[in-house]
Design a protein around this motif. Sequence first.
Motif, PDB file in Angstrom:
ATOM      1  N   THR A 267       0.841  -1.194   0.000  1.00  0.00           N
ATOM      2  CA  THR A 267       0.000   0.000   0.000  1.00  0.00           C
ATOM      3  C   THR A 267       0.876   1.245   0.000  1.00  0.00           C
ATOM      4  O   THR A 267       1.668   1.461   0.921  1.00  0.00           O
ATOM      5  CB  THR A 267      -0.904   0.017   1.256  1.00  0.00           C
ATOM      6  N   GLY A 268       0.744   2.059  -1.011  1.00  0.00           N
ATOM      7  CA  GLY A 268       1.543   3.276  -1.102  1.00  0.00           C
ATOM      8  C   GLY A 268       0.854   4.454  -0.440  1.00  0.00           C
ATOM      9  O   GLY A 268      -0.375   4.481  -0.299  1.00  0.00           O
ATOM     10  N   VAL A 269       1.657   5.420  -0.030  1.00  0.00           N
ATOM     11  CA  VAL A 269       1.111   6.628   0.608  1.00  0.00           C
ATOM     12  C   VAL A 269       0.164   7.348  -0.351  1.00  0.00           C
ATOM     13  O   VAL A 269      -0.882   7.863   0.055  1.00  0.00           O
ATOM     14  CB  VAL A 269       2.269   7.549   1.067  1.00  0.00           C
ATOM     15  N   LYS A 270       0.514   7.338  -1.636  1.00  0.00           N
ATOM     16  CA  LYS A 270      -0.354   7.992  -2.634  1.00  0.00           C
ATOM     17  C   LYS A 270      -1.747   7.376  -2.639  1.00  0.00           C
ATOM     18  O   LYS A 270      -2.757   8.066  -2.733  1.00  0.00           O
ATOM     19  CB  LYS A 270       0.244   7.833  -4.043  1.00  0.00           C
ATOM     20  N   GLN A 271      -1.798   6.033  -2.565  1.00  0.00           N
ATOM     21  CA  GLN A 271      -3.096   5.348  -2.579  1.00  0.00           C
ATOM     22  C   GLN A 271      -3.893   5.692  -1.312  1.00  0.00           C
ATOM     23  O   GLN A 271      -5.111   5.895  -1.370  1.00  0.00           O
ATOM     24  CB  GLN A 271      -2.869   3.828  -2.673  1.00  0.00           C
ATOM     25  N   ILE A 272      -3.194   5.783  -0.198  1.00  0.00           N
ATOM     26  CA  ILE A 272      -3.874   6.107   1.066  1.00  0.00           C
ATOM     27  C   ILE A 272      -4.516   7.497   1.002  1.00  0.00           C
ATOM     28  O   ILE A 272      -5.697   7.661   1.320  1.00  0.00           O
ATOM     29  CB  ILE A 272      -2.889   6.031   2.257  1.00  0.00           C
ATOM     30  N   VAL A 273      -3.730   8.503   0.574  1.00  0.00           N
ATOM     31  CA  VAL A 273      -4.296   9.857   0.553  1.00  0.00           C
ATOM     32  C   VAL A 273      -5.427   9.960  -0.471  1.00  0.00           C
ATOM     33  O   VAL A 273      -6.417  10.658  -0.251  1.00  0.00           O
ATOM     34  CB  VAL A 273      -3.228  10.959   0.317  1.00  0.00           C
ATOM     35  N   ALA A 274      -5.311   9.209  -1.576  1.00  0.00           N
ATOM     36  CA  ALA A 274      -6.391   9.235  -2.573  1.00  0.00           C
ATOM     37  C   ALA A 274      -7.673   8.649  -1.976  1.00  0.00           C
ATOM     38  O   ALA A 274      -8.744   9.243  -2.076  1.00  0.00           O
ATOM     39  CB  ALA A 274      -5.971   8.446  -3.821  1.00  0.00           C
ATOM     40  N   GLU A 275      -7.562   7.497  -1.322  1.00  0.00           N
ATOM     41  CA  GLU A 275      -8.739   6.853  -0.714  1.00  0.00           C
ATOM     42  C   GLU A 275      -9.323   7.716   0.399  1.00  0.00           C
ATOM     43  O   GLU A 275     -10.531   7.714   0.622  1.00  0.00           O
ATOM     44  CB  GLU A 275      -8.363   5.484  -0.133  1.00  0.00           C
ATOM     45  N   ALA A 276      -8.459   8.422   1.111  1.00  0.00           N
ATOM     46  CA  ALA A 276      -8.921   9.216   2.254  1.00  0.00           C
ATOM     47  C   ALA A 276      -9.326  10.628   1.846  1.00  0.00           C
ATOM     48  O   ALA A 276      -9.746  11.416   2.693  1.00  0.00           O
ATOM     49  CB  ALA A 276      -7.820   9.279   3.315  1.00  0.00           C
ATOM     50  N   SER A 277      -9.202  10.946   0.555  1.00  0.00           N
ATOM     51  CA  SER A 277      -9.447  12.312   0.068  1.00  0.00           C
ATOM     52  C   SER A 277      -8.706  13.328   0.942  1.00  0.00           C
ATOM     53  O   SER A 277      -9.279  14.300   1.444  1.00  0.00           O
ATOM     54  CB  SER A 277     -10.943  12.634   0.065  1.00  0.00           C
ATOM     55  N   ALA A 278      -7.424  13.051   1.118  1.00  0.00           N
ATOM     56  CA  ALA A 278      -6.602  13.915   1.973  1.00  0.00           C
ATOM     57  C   ALA A 278      -5.427  14.442   1.164  1.00  0.00           C
ATOM     58  O   ALA A 278      -4.970  13.788   0.220  1.00  0.00           O
ATOM     59  CB  ALA A 278      -6.086  13.118   3.163  1.00  0.00           C
ATOM     60  N   PRO A 279      -4.933  15.649   1.493  1.00  0.00           N
ATOM     61  CA  PRO A 279      -3.755  16.154   0.777  1.00  0.00           C
ATOM     62  C   PRO A 279      -2.527  15.295   1.081  1.00  0.00           C
ATOM     63  O   PRO A 279      -2.412  14.750   2.187  1.00  0.00           O
ATOM     64  CB  PRO A 279      -3.580  17.573   1.309  1.00  0.00           C
TER      65      PRO A 279
END
Lengths: 204, 204
Positions: free
Chosen positions: B25-37
């Motif tokens: 799981t990449g940080v990019k995927q996490i922020v995308a799923e969480a709608s976070a900057p």
Amino acid sequence: MARATRERILEASSELFRHQGFAGTGVKQIVAEASAPFGSIYHFFPGGKEQLGEEVIRSSGALYGQLIELFFTPGCDPVAATRAFFAGAAQTLIETGYADACPIATVALEVSSTSEPMREACAEVFESWISATAERLREAGLGRARSRSLAISMLCSLEGAFVLARAQRSTEPLAAAGAAAAAGVRDALAAGRAARRRRPHSAQ
Amino acid sequence: MARATRERILEASSELFRHQGFAGTGVKQIVAEASAPFGSIYHFFPGGKEQLGEEVIRSSGALYGQLIELFFTPGCDPVAATRAFFAGAAQTLIETGYADACPIATVALEVSSTSEPMREACAEVFESWISATAERLREAGLGRARSRSLAISMLCSLEGAFVLARAQRSTEPLAAAGAAAAAGVRDALAAGRAARRRRPHSAQ
């Protein structure tokens, strides 16, 4: 030589995957551990890391299956074999600093929802272990359905004990799960014998 | 709002880690799923992905602990609770396409040999689940040591059944492991009652 390189890649990958998972292992680390040229991965595994993963699951699964068969031999006492298998697994964990447990479980949890070829390879390996153990339970006198469900529950106990034991750096989970699994086998065999005494001419 | 973003990151990470693991799981995927900057991960978790991992393990572990306590309530019948818990887990697996099982097992296997802070978080979560279940078994009349070993073996059965069920896309492992676990609890309670009848004034 080519054969040797391929084998070294499979062995190094198997070791790395079981310790740190599939996604956490880079191709660079694999070729370094295997003392293999970088391009050799794609030479031997044209499908790339996923094909390598699938072959590692099958080859390390087959090796572990041979280990299971060393304990669960034809004509063995399945209760003693269960105790010995869990005790041996605990000893291996201690000797490897709680690193060497199931060769495919880490990858199985990682890929079950993300790679069908690797998930299927894991499913086939688990099935082969279940069948081998169930066969011994059948020979010891249990019915087909009972042998299968008991073999599955034994494998579940072992796999879960590995998860807990590695995280807790303790063999307590293997001791508890091993004792429960051995008791389950003992009780199933006793129930099978009692059923045969009651109905000597019918199958269970 | 800041609080909400942090919670969304934890929730999205928990979901992603349990389905595809920590390393996958990449940080990019996490922020995308969480709608976070993108930078918010390092704002809320200055220790980076490892600190995030540790917090996800503790928070999702606590949530799952609440689920265990919903089944193993004070005064419950532990045999019925065990059956219901395994049946509920099987239902969840079916409903989520065999994705939602233990919230921490995938990460536990990945990090046990590579990250001490995350391994310790997993160990503490498993310990909290064991203690909660053992407490109910104590209340049902079992001695301290027996309650603990039984709680551990039940959790091992469940964790292993999740590994097999996700790989095999089948609830058969949960059915087999659940039946074995319930039988183990039933037999332990019966043995405890028999011991108390023999020695009414002594502890087991």
